[in-house]
Scaffold this motif. Structure first.
Motif, PDB file in Angstrom:
ATOM      1  N   TYR A 181       0.823  -1.208   0.000  1.00 31.92           N
ATOM      2  CA  TYR A 181       0.000   0.000   0.000  1.00 31.92           C
ATOM      3  C   TYR A 181       0.853   1.253   0.000  1.00 31.92           C
ATOM      4  CZ  TYR A 181      -3.724  -3.186   1.386  1.00 31.92           C
ATOM      5  OH  TYR A 181      -4.629  -4.217   1.429  1.00 31.92           O
ATOM      6  N   GLU A 182       0.342   2.250  -0.673  1.00 34.68           N
ATOM      7  CA  GLU A 182       0.914   3.584  -0.558  1.00 34.68           C
ATOM      8  C   GLU A 182       0.625   4.084   0.851  1.00 34.68           C
ATOM      9  OE1 GLU A 182       1.160   7.842  -0.631  1.00 34.68           O
ATOM     10  OE2 GLU A 182      -0.790   6.842  -0.703  1.00 34.68           O
ATOM     11  N   ASP A 183       1.546   4.836   1.425  1.00 34.92           N
ATOM     12  CA  ASP A 183       1.440   5.185   2.842  1.00 34.92           C
ATOM     13  C   ASP A 183       0.149   5.920   3.198  1.00 34.92           C
ATOM     14  OD1 ASP A 183       5.015   5.832   3.375  1.00 34.92           O
ATOM     15  OD2 ASP A 183       3.858   3.969   3.311  1.00 34.92           O
ATOM     16  N   SER A 184      -0.336   6.784   2.324  1.00 30.82           N
ATOM     17  CA  SER A 184      -1.498   7.597   2.677  1.00 30.82           C
ATOM     18  C   SER A 184      -2.797   6.792   2.735  1.00 30.82           C
ATOM     19  CB  SER A 184      -1.652   8.755   1.691  1.00 30.82           C
ATOM     20  OG  SER A 184      -2.032   8.275   0.411  1.00 30.82           O
ATOM     21  N   VAL A 185      -2.808   5.580   2.191  1.00 27.53           N
ATOM     22  CA  VAL A 185      -4.039   4.780   2.221  1.00 27.53           C
ATOM     23  C   VAL A 185      -3.923   3.595   3.162  1.00 27.53           C
ATOM     24  CG1 VAL A 185      -4.470   5.445  -0.185  1.00 27.53           C
ATOM     25  CG2 VAL A 185      -3.474   3.191   0.315  1.00 27.53           C
ATOM     26  N   LYS A 186      -2.744   3.369   3.693  1.00 26.68           N
ATOM     27  CA  LYS A 186      -2.538   2.224   4.583  1.00 26.68           C
ATOM     28  C   LYS A 186      -3.462   2.334   5.798  1.00 26.68           C
ATOM     29  CE  LYS A 186       1.702   1.123   4.509  1.00 26.68           C
ATOM     30  NZ  LYS A 186       3.163   1.094   4.762  1.00 26.68           N
ATOM     31  N   GLY A 187      -4.150   1.244   6.101  1.00 30.84           N
ATOM     32  CA  GLY A 187      -5.092   1.245   7.217  1.00 30.84           C
ATOM     33  C   GLY A 187      -6.492   1.667   6.830  1.00 30.84           C
ATOM     34  N   ARG A 188      -6.662   2.250   5.644  1.00 28.99           N
ATOM     35  CA  ARG A 188      -7.981   2.680   5.186  1.00 28.99           C
ATOM     36  C   ARG A 188      -8.446   1.853   3.983  1.00 28.99           C
ATOM     37  NH1 ARG A 188      -8.709   7.594   3.039  1.00 28.99           N
ATOM     38  NH2 ARG A 188      -6.559   7.821   2.289  1.00 28.99           N
ATOM     39  N   PHE A 189      -7.518   1.483   3.105  1.00 30.55           N
ATOM     40  CA  PHE A 189      -7.841   0.726   1.892  1.00 30.55           C
ATOM     41  C   PHE A 189      -7.370  -0.714   2.056  1.00 30.55           C
ATOM     42  CE2 PHE A 189      -7.710   4.462  -1.397  1.00 30.55           C
ATOM     43  CZ  PHE A 189      -8.580   5.182  -0.581  1.00 30.55           C
ATOM     44  N   MET A 235     -12.370   0.739   0.031  1.00 32.53           N
ATOM     45  CA  MET A 235     -11.889   2.043   0.478  1.00 32.53           C
ATOM     46  C   MET A 235     -12.778   2.551   1.600  1.00 32.53           C
ATOM     47  SD  MET A 235     -10.896   3.769  -3.194  1.00 32.53           S
ATOM     48  CE  MET A 235     -12.596   3.980  -3.688  1.00 32.53           C
ATOM     49  N   ASN A 236     -12.203   2.678   2.774  1.00 28.80           N
ATOM     50  CA  ASN A 236     -12.922   3.173   3.942  1.00 28.80           C
ATOM     51  C   ASN A 236     -12.354   4.517   4.365  1.00 28.80           C
ATOM     52  OD1 ASN A 236     -14.297   0.684   3.998  1.00 28.80           O
ATOM     53  ND2 ASN A 236     -12.797  -0.217   5.390  1.00 28.80           N
ATOM     54  N   SER A 237     -13.114   5.230   5.192  1.00 30.28           N
ATOM     55  CA  SER A 237     -12.669   6.526   5.728  1.00 30.28           C
ATOM     56  C   SER A 237     -12.135   7.429   4.612  1.00 30.28           C
ATOM     57  CB  SER A 237     -11.587   6.314   6.799  1.00 30.28           C
ATOM     58  OG  SER A 237     -12.077   5.500   7.843  1.00 30.28           O
TER      59      SER A 237
END
Length: 133
Positions: free
Chosen positions: A65-73, A88-90
């Motif tokens: 994952y790209e860092d800005s989406v990690k934990g959300r996507f 894709m969440n949040s």
């Protein structure tokens, strides 16, 4: 030849969720099964370069994952359905972009390898995701 068709994009408020799908088809996937293709998701916002979002290895397993989406996507794949997904969440307004799925037949590995768009052989036409604030 492999054809990729994305779906699931749309307009959503910040904090909302979307699930993108990428259906693969083609004449025997150029002699290979879908499971032998690494799958990636990229996005392109107006006036910006196409950037890496997420990828999943051939046969599933490791994801990147790209860092800005990690934990959300979350990227996943169903090889029986020849389909890859991007949950894709949040969602944030800065996630607004056209989202593209891509398939790679090469044997590279690792996040930096999957993040290079030139390593992919096939691309979908894209699906628009718009997140309002």
């Amino acid at each position: 030849q492999v054809q990729l068709v994305e779906s699931g994009g749309g307009l959503v408020q910040a904090g909302g969720t979307l699930r993108l799908s990428c259906a693969a088809s083609g004449s025997s996937f150029s002699g290979r099964s879908f499971s032998t293709y690494g799958m990636g998701w990229f996005r392109q916002a107006p006036g910006k370069e196409r950037e890496f979002v997420a990828a999943i290895r051939r046969n599933g397993g490791y994801t990147y994952y790209e860092d800005s989406v990690k934990g959300r996507f979350t990227i996943s794949r169903d090889n029986a359905k020849n389909t890859a997904y991007l949950q894709m969440n949040s969602l944030k307004p800065e996630d607004t972009a056209v989202y593209y799925c891509a398939a790679s037949s090469s044997l590279g590995d690792g996040k930096s390898w999957y993040a290079r768009k030139y390593n992919y052989d096939y691309w979908g036409q894209g699906t628009q995701v718009t997140v309002s604030s």
